[in-house]
Design a protein around this motif. Structure first.
Motif, PDB file in Angstrom:
ATOM      1  N   GLY A 186       0.815  -1.212   0.000  1.00 20.64           N
ATOM      2  CA  GLY A 186       0.000   0.000   0.000  1.00 20.64           C
ATOM      3  C   GLY A 186       0.847   1.260   0.000  1.00 20.64           C
ATOM      4  O   GLY A 186       2.058   1.213  -0.239  1.00 20.64           O
ATOM      5  N   ALA A 187       0.188   2.376   0.282  1.00 20.59           N
ATOM      6  CA  ALA A 187       0.910   3.654   0.293  1.00 20.59           C
ATOM      7  C   ALA A 187       1.838   3.734   1.499  1.00 20.59           C
ATOM      8  O   ALA A 187       2.943   4.272   1.406  1.00 20.59           O
ATOM      9  CB  ALA A 187      -0.086   4.808   0.302  1.00 20.59           C
ATOM     10  N   SER A 188       1.401   3.172   2.619  1.00 24.30           N
ATOM     11  CA  SER A 188       2.176   3.338   3.864  1.00 24.30           C
ATOM     12  C   SER A 188       3.575   2.746   3.758  1.00 24.30           C
ATOM     13  O   SER A 188       4.511   3.241   4.380  1.00 24.30           O
ATOM     14  CB  SER A 188       1.433   2.696   5.032  1.00 24.30           C
ATOM     15  N   PHE A 227       6.159   5.152   2.741  1.00 24.25           N
ATOM     16  CA  PHE A 227       6.662   6.119   3.730  1.00 24.25           C
ATOM     17  C   PHE A 227       8.077   5.745   4.167  1.00 24.25           C
ATOM     18  O   PHE A 227       8.877   6.608   4.524  1.00 24.25           O
ATOM     19  CB  PHE A 227       5.740   6.172   4.964  1.00 24.25           C
ATOM     20  N   TRP A 251      -1.610  11.877   6.732  1.00 26.37           N
ATOM     21  CA  TRP A 251      -0.789  11.009   5.887  1.00 26.37           C
ATOM     22  C   TRP A 251       0.582  11.611   5.664  1.00 26.37           C
ATOM     23  O   TRP A 251       1.593  10.888   5.670  1.00 26.37           O
ATOM     24  CB  TRP A 251      -1.492  10.701   4.570  1.00 26.37           C
ATOM     25  N   CYS A 278       1.843  15.519   0.402  1.00 25.26           N
ATOM     26  CA  CYS A 278       0.671  14.687   0.145  1.00 25.26           C
ATOM     27  C   CYS A 278      -0.265  15.581  -0.642  1.00 25.26           C
ATOM     28  O   CYS A 278      -0.802  16.555  -0.112  1.00 25.26           O
ATOM     29  CB  CYS A 278       0.028  14.233   1.461  1.00 25.26           C
ATOM     30  N   ASN A 282      -3.229  15.402  -2.244  1.00 26.06           N
ATOM     31  CA  ASN A 282      -4.660  15.526  -1.912  1.00 26.06           C
ATOM     32  C   ASN A 282      -4.858  14.891  -0.537  1.00 26.06           C
ATOM     33  O   ASN A 282      -4.537  13.718  -0.341  1.00 26.06           O
ATOM     34  CB  ASN A 282      -5.510  14.804  -2.953  1.00 26.06           C
ATOM     35  N   THR A 287      -6.852  13.321   1.956  1.00 26.78           N
ATOM     36  CA  THR A 287      -8.052  12.490   1.995  1.00 26.78           C
ATOM     37  C   THR A 287      -8.958  12.788   3.191  1.00 26.78           C
ATOM     38  O   THR A 287     -10.179  12.833   3.059  1.00 26.78           O
ATOM     39  CB  THR A 287      -7.619  11.004   2.076  1.00 26.78           C
ATOM     40  N   ASP A 307       2.616  11.981  -2.683  1.00 32.82           N
ATOM     41  CA  ASP A 307       1.612  10.938  -2.443  1.00 32.82           C
ATOM     42  C   ASP A 307       0.307  11.426  -3.076  1.00 32.82           C
ATOM     43  O   ASP A 307      -0.251  12.442  -2.654  1.00 32.82           O
ATOM     44  CB  ASP A 307       1.456  10.755  -0.921  1.00 32.82           C
ATOM     45  N   SER A 325      -2.401   9.299  -3.522  1.00 28.19           N
ATOM     46  CA  SER A 325      -3.344   8.188  -3.313  1.00 28.19           C
ATOM     47  C   SER A 325      -4.790   8.556  -3.632  1.00 28.19           C
ATOM     48  O   SER A 325      -5.483   7.813  -4.320  1.00 28.19           O
ATOM     49  CB  SER A 325      -3.288   7.708  -1.866  1.00 28.19           C
ATOM     50  N   SER A 326      -5.234   9.710  -3.108  1.00 26.82           N
ATOM     51  CA  SER A 326      -6.658  10.018  -3.236  1.00 26.82           C
ATOM     52  C   SER A 326      -6.985  10.957  -4.391  1.00 26.82           C
ATOM     53  O   SER A 326      -8.136  11.395  -4.517  1.00 26.82           O
ATOM     54  CB  SER A 326      -7.196  10.564  -1.912  1.00 26.82           C
ATOM     55  N   GLN A 376      -6.368   1.863  -3.652  1.00 27.72           N
ATOM     56  CA  GLN A 376      -7.735   1.582  -3.185  1.00 27.72           C
ATOM     57  C   GLN A 376      -8.631   2.805  -3.043  1.00 27.72           C
ATOM     58  O   GLN A 376      -9.795   2.673  -2.687  1.00 27.72           O
ATOM     59  CB  GLN A 376      -7.698   0.819  -1.865  1.00 27.72           C
ATOM     60  N   LYS A 377      -8.109   4.004  -3.340  1.00 29.54           N
ATOM     61  CA  LYS A 377      -8.946   5.184  -3.263  1.00 29.54           C
ATOM     62  C   LYS A 377      -9.632   5.421  -4.614  1.00 29.54           C
ATOM     63  O   LYS A 377     -10.829   5.539  -4.705  1.00 29.54           O
ATOM     64  CB  LYS A 377      -8.125   6.426  -2.881  1.00 29.54           C
TER      65      LYS A 377
END
Ligand SMILES: *Cc1c(COP(=O)(O)O)cnc(C)c1O
Length: 362
Positions: A77-79, A82, A103, A149, A151, A153, A173, A175-176, A196-197
Motif C-alpha cells: 500500500g501507500a504506507s 513512507f 498522511w 501529500c 490531496n 483524503t 503521495d 493516493s486520493s 484503493q482510493k
C-alpha cells in the motif's frame, strides 16, 4: 439478478466502476478461454504477462509518462512507501516535508527514522483545513527531496499549485487524487499512491519513479523487497505480484480511456464536485470545512456544527442508501468521497437528500 448497490462515499477502499466489476465477474471462472481465474494463474504465464504489460502501457498513455520514468506495481500500500522513499532516496540523509494532514505527518515521522526529516511548513494550526503558501519555503540546501501529500483524503484539501522546491526533487503521495485529472509527471521525482482510493482493490501502490532516483546503493540494511531497483529491474515481477489487483487496475485504466482520458475525467470531476460545493455554500444547515481555494475534487468534508445533528444525518442517509458518509474519526462531521467511479447521479441524489434533510430539520 439486480444486485442492491448503494451509493458508497467511502474514502477507501472505495467505489469502483460498475462496468469493471461486471466484466471481472464475467471473467471470474474462465479468463478469456484459459479455463481459470486470474487469481489462479501463474504470474509468469503469457496470459498474465499481457495483463501487466497492457496495464502499464495504458497507464503510461493516460498520464503521458515520460520514457525516463519506471512504473512499479508494489505491495504494501501507500504506507510502505513512507519507509521505502527515505531508504532509497536519502543519500544526504535530509528531506523536507510539508505537513498538510495525517498522511503527510506519518510519512514525515517514518522518514525521521532514517535521517533528518524537516517539517518546513504545516497547516496543523487550523486542523489542516488549508494548504500553506509554498512559494518560498526554507528548503534545505542538502535536501534529497521535498515531500507532499497532494490531496489530503481526511481533510479534503488539495495542492492547486505544486510547491516551489527550489530545484530539489519533488515526491508526492497522490493516493486520493490518482487519475482524477491530468498531471505533468516530469515535475516529480516520484509520484505514487495506494490504489484503493481511486483505482482498484486495496493492497497495492503504484510508484512512478524517475530512473536516476533508482539506486543500487540504498541506505545500509534496506531489504531487497524495499529496494526500488529490485522491482524496476524485474518489471514488478521480482516475486509474486498482487496479480488480481493489477488486473482490476488495468480494467479501470481502460475504463478511463473509454471515457476520454484524464482531461475528460477532470471535467466530469469538476462538474460533479461543483454540485456538492454549490449546495454547501448556500445551505443554512451544512457547511464545508475547507477554505474555498484549496478544496479537493475528491473528498468533501462538511459539518452541521452540531454533533447530534451530524449523527442523525449519517444515520438517515445510510437508511436512504448513501453509505460511509461519516467523517474521519479524528475530525468528526461528514465526508463525501466522490472519486472517479462515483456517478454524477450519486452526488445529485445526495444533494437532493441533504436538501430534504435540511427542510425537515429547520
Ligand atoms: C489512504 C491513504 C494512505 C494509506 O494507504 P494504505 O494503502 O492503507 O497504506 C496514504 N496516503 C493517502 C493520501 C491516503 O489517502
Amino acid at each position: 439478478m439486480k444486485v442492491g448497490r448503494v451509493y458508497n462515499f467511502s474514502a477507501g477502499p472505495a467505489v469502483l466502476p460498475e462496468s469493471v466489476l461486471k466484466e471481472a465477474a464475467e471473467e471470474m471462472l474462465d479468463y478469456r478461454g484459459c479455463g481459470m481465474s486470474v487469481m489462479e494463474m501463474s504470474h509468469r504465464s503469457k496470459m498474465f504477462e499481457t495483463i501487466i504489460q497492457e496495464a502499464e502501457e495504458d497507464l503510461r498513455e493516460l498520464m503521458n509518462i515520460p520514457d525516463n520514468y519506471k512504473v512499479l506495481f508494489l505491495q504494501g500500500g501507500a504506507s510502505q512507501q513512507f519507509a521505502m522513499i527515505p531508504m532509497n532516496l536519502m543519500k544526504n540523509k535530509v528531506a523536507d516535508f510539508i505537513v498538510t494532514g495525517q498522511w503527510a505527518k506519518k510519512a514525515w515521522q517514518e522518514a525521521s527514522k532514517y535521517g533528518k526529516a524537516n517539517k518546513i511548513a504545516s497547516s496543523e494550526d487550523k486542523t489542516f483545513s488549508y494548504i500553506p503558501d509554498c512559494s518560498d519555503l526554507p528548503i534545505s540546501d542538502d535536501a534529497d527531496y521535498v515531500y507532499i501529500c497532494e490531496n489530503n483524503t481526511i481533510y479534503g484539501t488539495k495542492f492547486k499549485t505544486l510547491p516551489n522546491t527550489k530545484g530539489k526533487t519533488l515526491v508526492a503521495d497522490v493516493s486520493s487524487c490518482f487519475l482524477s485529472e491530468p498531471v505533468d509527471v516530469s515535475k516529480y521525482g516520484i509520484i505514487y499512491g495506494g490504489v484503493q482510493k481511486n483505482i482498484g482493490p486495496a493492497g497495492m501502490a503504484i510508484v512512478i519513479i524517475r530512473e536516476d532516483l533508482i539506486t543500487d546503493t540504498p541506505l545500509e540494511g534496506t531489504p531487497t523487497m524495499l529496494t526500488y531497483k529490485t522491482h524496476a529491474d524485474a518489471k514488478s515481477l521480482y516475486n509474486t505480484p498482487p496479480a488480481y489487483d493489477i488486473y482490476i487496475c488495468g480494467k479501470v485504466f481502460k475504463w478511463i480511456k473509454s471515457l476520454g482520458g484524464l482531461e475528460k475525467m477532470k471535467e466530469i470531476n469538476e462538474k460533479k464536485a461543483k454540485i456538492l460545493y454549490d449546495f454547501l455554500d448556500e445551505s443554512q444547515l451544512f457547511k464545508g470545512t475547507v477554505v474555498k481555494e484549496d478544496r479537493s475534487l475528491m473528498n468533501v468534508p462538511f459539518v452541521t456544527g452540531d454533533e447530534e445533528m451530524d449523527a442523525k444525518f449519517v444515520k438517515e442517509a445510510k437508511e436512504a442508501g448513501f453509505e460511509n458518509l461519516k467523517g474521519h474519526r479524528t475530525v468528526g462531521g461528514m465526508r463525501a468521497s466522490i472519486y472517479n467511479a462515483m456517478p454524477t447521479e450519486g452526488v445529485e441524489k445526495l444533494v437532493a437528500f441533504m436538501k430534504e434533510f435540511e427542510a425537515n430539520n429547520k
